[in-house]
Enzyme design. Sequence first.
Site, mmCIF file in Angstrom:
data_model
loop_
_atom_site.group_PDB
_atom_site.id
_atom_site.type_symbol
_atom_site.label_atom_id
_atom_site.label_comp_id
_atom_site.label_asym_id
_atom_site.label_seq_id
_atom_site.Cartn_x
_atom_site.Cartn_y
_atom_site.Cartn_z
ATOM 1 N N VAL A 12 53.530 32.316 44.688
ATOM 2 C CA VAL A 12 54.530 31.246 44.648
ATOM 3 C C VAL A 12 55.331 31.196 45.940
ATOM 4 O O VAL A 12 55.440 30.159 46.587
ATOM 5 C CB VAL A 12 55.476 31.415 43.441
ATOM 6 C CG1 VAL A 12 56.594 30.371 43.487
ATOM 7 C CG2 VAL A 12 54.700 31.293 42.145
ATOM 8 N N GLY A 13 55.900 32.329 46.320
ATOM 9 C CA GLY A 13 56.783 32.360 47.484
ATOM 10 C C GLY A 13 56.119 31.936 48.769
ATOM 11 O O GLY A 13 56.662 31.108 49.524
ATOM 12 N N ALA A 187 58.725 25.801 28.278
ATOM 13 C CA ALA A 187 58.171 24.777 27.387
ATOM 14 C C ALA A 187 56.970 24.076 28.012
ATOM 15 O O ALA A 187 55.985 23.787 27.329
ATOM 16 C CB ALA A 187 59.248 23.755 27.034
ATOM 17 N N SER A 234 36.914 26.063 26.573
ATOM 18 C CA SER A 234 36.475 27.148 27.446
ATOM 19 C C SER A 234 36.540 28.468 26.701
ATOM 20 O O SER A 234 36.896 28.517 25.517
ATOM 21 C CB SER A 234 37.365 27.218 28.691
ATOM 22 O OG SER A 234 38.662 27.675 28.335
ATOM 23 N N PHE A 237 42.209 30.561 28.140
ATOM 24 C CA PHE A 237 43.049 30.412 29.323
ATOM 25 C C PHE A 237 43.478 31.781 29.845
ATOM 26 O O PHE A 237 43.478 32.787 29.126
ATOM 27 C CB PHE A 237 44.265 29.525 29.040
ATOM 28 C CG PHE A 237 45.222 30.006 27.984
ATOM 29 C CD1 PHE A 237 46.083 31.073 28.224
ATOM 30 C CD2 PHE A 237 45.291 29.383 26.743
ATOM 31 C CE1 PHE A 237 46.983 31.506 27.267
ATOM 32 C CE2 PHE A 237 46.191 29.813 25.766
ATOM 33 C CZ PHE A 237 47.035 30.878 26.036
ATOM 34 N N CYS A 241 50.981 32.884 34.129
ATOM 35 C CA CYS A 241 52.134 32.221 33.502
ATOM 36 C C CYS A 241 51.991 31.895 32.026
ATOM 37 O O CYS A 241 52.942 32.085 31.266
ATOM 38 C CB CYS A 241 52.450 30.926 34.259
ATOM 39 S SG CYS A 241 53.150 31.204 35.902
ATOM 40 N N LYS A 304 40.342 31.011 37.015
ATOM 41 C CA LYS A 304 39.925 29.624 37.179
ATOM 42 C C LYS A 304 39.322 29.489 38.563
ATOM 43 O O LYS A 304 39.408 30.404 39.388
ATOM 44 C CB LYS A 304 41.113 28.662 37.010
ATOM 45 C CG LYS A 304 42.201 28.859 38.056
ATOM 46 C CD LYS A 304 43.402 27.962 37.823
ATOM 47 C CE LYS A 304 43.132 26.516 38.149
ATOM 48 N NZ LYS A 304 44.362 25.695 38.134
#
Length: 449
Positions: A12-13, A187, A234, A237, A241, A304
């Site tokens: 992310v960073g 959410a 699939s 997941f 996250c 993925k």
Amino acid sequence: MVKICCIGAGYVGGPTMAVIAVKCPSIEVAVVDISISRIQAWNSDHLPIYEPGLDEVVKQRRGKNLFFSTDIERHVAEADIVFVSVNTPTKTRGLGAGKAADLTYWESAARMIRQDCRREILSNPEFLAEGTAILDLFNPDRVLIGGRETSDGRKAVETLKSVYAHWVPEDKILCTNLWSAELSKLAANAFLAQRISSVNAMSALCEATGADVAQVAHAIGTDSRIGPKFLKASVGFGGSCFQKDILNLVYICECNGLAEVAGYWKQVIKVNDYQKSRFVNRVVSSMFNTVAGKKVAILGFAFKKDTGDTRETAAIDVCKGLIGDKAHLRIYDPQVSEEQIQRDLALNKFEWDHPAHLQPPAAGADKQVSVVGDAYEAAKGAHAVCVLTEWGEFKGLDYGRIYEGMQKPAFVFDGRNVVDVEKLREIGFIVYSIGKPMDSWLKDMPAVA
């Protein structure tokens, strides 16, 4: 010059700060981390993470207004804005084990920042999808900034908003209070994961009835109220996250006395676990109820395509299940190193629904697993091929060549629905594809319990 410091040079960073540096050349951006090797990689020609388009973005601004450093305290002290982008895994012990986020790294960063001066706290959750992170950053659906509803809080929100306003339209920058921003992040991932578990649950029913899950998903997705995204069945997941955020949501619900709500979201993960075990059971039952001593090619290990990230990848559970039945695996993934694969299979796996337990590493994994350089080498002499990541190259393989080099009968278990089922059956393969009508062979081989 405005100065930004980001603590944490990970998935992310690094990309986020690189895009800010490109879009805001008047802002100096420093990405800091305690890992010397990781910072050295960011300063080299071989970045520590794989993400399409990231190389070009980093090289465009590195050394100009984008810097990578281990001098954390200096850059934090000099910064006008500090981002904290450190790992917050699910706790494995203590209060909230199995659900709550472990904020050890975050608290350590916050305490170090506080030594410098008092700062206003904002919530700026990321909504990046690995594999498309750079595109997501350049053209986000929204940027969410949460702050305290005070004069200082609103001023801080406007300061951060002015950074994103360099390239993000104002109507896409959403400003809320702190809790709204935090819950919106949890959410969003819970809703996306819910769609995947929903279509995966339907895939089991499709196999039982002879329906085609792709046709069912298309029919559902044409409803404008539902839409077509995240309706691809699939093996399950993965990623850093989805499971973590749902478990954190469950913990918050339980802490607020909302047991029924917590139970609802738990089911999303239970279905995901069921899908992975169902896949393993199908492999074993189809191959005469045993894979002991048999060679199985594993195509794909990342969670993925277009990433080398293996966190919570379905491949770990599938491989461990097959190893537990004494199969010999030959694994190929174009972006995951042998070291990472062996490390993932050797680690204890935390059982989220039984926090006092740790699933042991795959016994004998070092002897039963080899990592190879291409798909053809993986499949040579194998009894079966399992496709566990939807890499584009797996669609274009010469399956006739693969068939010729395999043991007979030759099986393909497609956990990502990437192969042409009818074409492979014409070649001679016995094919199992998630949620698709099965070979007559497989219909007579019910999945083991």
